[in-house]
Scaffold this motif. Structure first.
Motif, short mmCIF file in Angstrom:
data_model
loop_
_atom_site.label_atom_id
_atom_site.label_comp_id
_atom_site.label_asym_id
_atom_site.label_seq_id
_atom_site.Cartn_x
_atom_site.Cartn_y
_atom_site.Cartn_z
N VAL A 23 1.04 -1.27 -0.22
CA VAL A 23 -0.03 -0.09 -0.07
C VAL A 23 0.97 1.31 0.12
N GLU A 24 1.98 1.25 1.04
CA GLU A 24 2.77 2.68 0.89
C GLU A 24 3.47 2.70 -0.50
N ALA A 25 4.02 1.75 -1.26
CA ALA A 25 4.73 1.70 -2.58
C ALA A 25 3.72 2.28 -3.46
N LEU A 26 2.54 1.47 -3.72
CA LEU A 26 1.60 1.73 -4.83
C LEU A 26 1.02 3.11 -4.70
N PHE A 27 0.68 3.45 -3.53
CA PHE A 27 -0.33 4.60 -3.28
C PHE A 27 0.63 5.85 -2.73
N GLN A 28 1.73 5.74 -2.26
CA GLN A 28 2.69 6.82 -1.74
C GLN A 28 2.15 7.32 -0.50
N VAL A 29 1.41 6.71 0.45
CA VAL A 29 0.89 7.17 1.77
C VAL A 29 1.45 6.34 2.72
N LYS A 30 1.21 6.76 4.13
CA LYS A 30 2.01 6.21 5.23
C LYS A 30 0.82 5.38 5.84
N GLY A 66 -22.38 -26.01 -4.55
CA GLY A 66 -20.99 -25.49 -4.77
C GLY A 66 -20.67 -24.74 -3.78
N LYS A 67 -19.21 -24.37 -3.56
CA LYS A 67 -18.47 -23.98 -2.38
C LYS A 67 -18.10 -22.52 -2.82
N GLN A 68 -18.23 -21.51 -2.07
CA GLN A 68 -17.58 -20.20 -2.20
C GLN A 68 -15.90 -20.29 -1.91
N SER A 69 -15.24 -19.59 -2.48
CA SER A 69 -13.72 -19.67 -2.10
C SER A 69 -13.73 -18.93 -0.75
N ASP A 70 -12.31 -18.95 0.05
CA ASP A 70 -12.17 -18.43 1.40
C ASP A 70 -11.70 -17.01 0.95
N GLU A 71 -11.86 -15.96 1.50
CA GLU A 71 -11.31 -14.52 0.97
C GLU A 71 -10.66 -13.94 2.36
N LYS A 72 -9.51 -13.17 1.88
CA LYS A 72 -8.81 -12.71 2.86
C LYS A 72 -8.95 -11.06 2.53
N LYS A 73 -9.29 -10.30 3.86
CA LYS A 73 -9.43 -8.92 3.59
C LYS A 73 -8.40 -8.12 4.62
N ALA A 74 -8.09 -7.12 4.20
CA ALA A 74 -7.28 -6.10 4.89
C ALA A 74 -7.91 -4.83 5.05
N PHE A 75 -7.98 -4.35 6.33
CA PHE A 75 -8.29 -3.11 6.63
C PHE A 75 -7.16 -2.35 7.00
N VAL A 76 -6.82 -1.44 6.13
CA VAL A 76 -5.58 -0.62 6.22
C VAL A 76 -6.10 0.76 6.86
N THR A 77 -5.32 1.25 8.13
CA THR A 77 -5.37 2.48 8.62
C THR A 77 -4.27 3.26 8.22
N LEU A 78 -4.78 4.49 7.62
CA LEU A 78 -3.72 5.50 7.17
C LEU A 78 -3.37 6.50 8.12
N ALA A 79 -2.39 7.03 8.04
CA ALA A 79 -1.63 8.25 9.09
C ALA A 79 -2.66 9.42 8.70
N GLU A 80 -2.59 10.01 9.63
CA GLU A 80 -3.22 11.39 9.65
C GLU A 80 -2.92 12.13 8.62
N GLY A 81 -3.72 12.70 7.55
CA GLY A 81 -3.26 13.80 6.61
C GLY A 81 -3.17 12.76 5.20
N HIS A 82 -3.27 11.51 5.24
CA HIS A 82 -3.28 10.59 3.90
C HIS A 82 -4.50 10.24 3.58
N SER A 83 -4.79 10.07 2.42
CA SER A 83 -5.87 9.25 1.98
C SER A 83 -5.62 8.77 0.64
N ILE A 84 -6.72 7.80 0.14
CA ILE A 84 -6.52 7.06 -1.11
C ILE A 84 -7.99 7.06 -1.75
N ASP A 85 -8.09 7.33 -2.97
CA ASP A 85 -9.26 7.38 -3.73
C ASP A 85 -9.02 6.20 -4.45
#
Length: 97
Positions: free
Chosen positions: A45-52, A73-92
């Motif tokens: 996330v830091e490398a691709l979006f230039q955020v902290k 049928g069976k749905q696949s397992d899914e891994k999610k990540a909740f990424v908290t950004l430092a103050e003043g940084h944002s991603i659209d």
């Protein structure tokens, strides 16, 4: 410099009501590779979006058994990540990479 491995770690952004409400607390939700670690997710996330990134929380949603037109049928397992950004940084996430 972005490593091509970073693109393998982050699969897709998650655009739901819950993730939109989380964005108000400076959090972004991504679907990530099943074997990705928190450190790899943070680096990607830091490398691709230039955020902290200040924190990464992960969860694995187990696949459910479903029926579609009478076929089991069976749905696949899914891994999610909740990424908290430092103050003043944002991603659209709607703009993409």
């Amino acid at each position: 410099m972005t490593n091509l491995k970073h693109y393998d770690v982050l699969v897709a952004p998650v655009i739901t009501e819950k993730s939109t409400m989380a964005s108000e607390q400076n959090k972004v939700v991504f679907k990530v590779a099943p074997g990705a670690t928190k450190a790899e997710i943070k680096a990607a996330v830091e490398a691709l979006f230039q955020v902290k990134v200040s924190a990464v929380n992960t969860l694995v949603r187990k696949g459910k058994n479903k029926r579609f037109k009478g076929v089991k049928g069976k749905q696949s397992d899914e891994k999610k990540a909740f990424v908290t950004l430092a103050e003043g940084h944002s991603i659209d996430v709607t703009t993409g990479l």
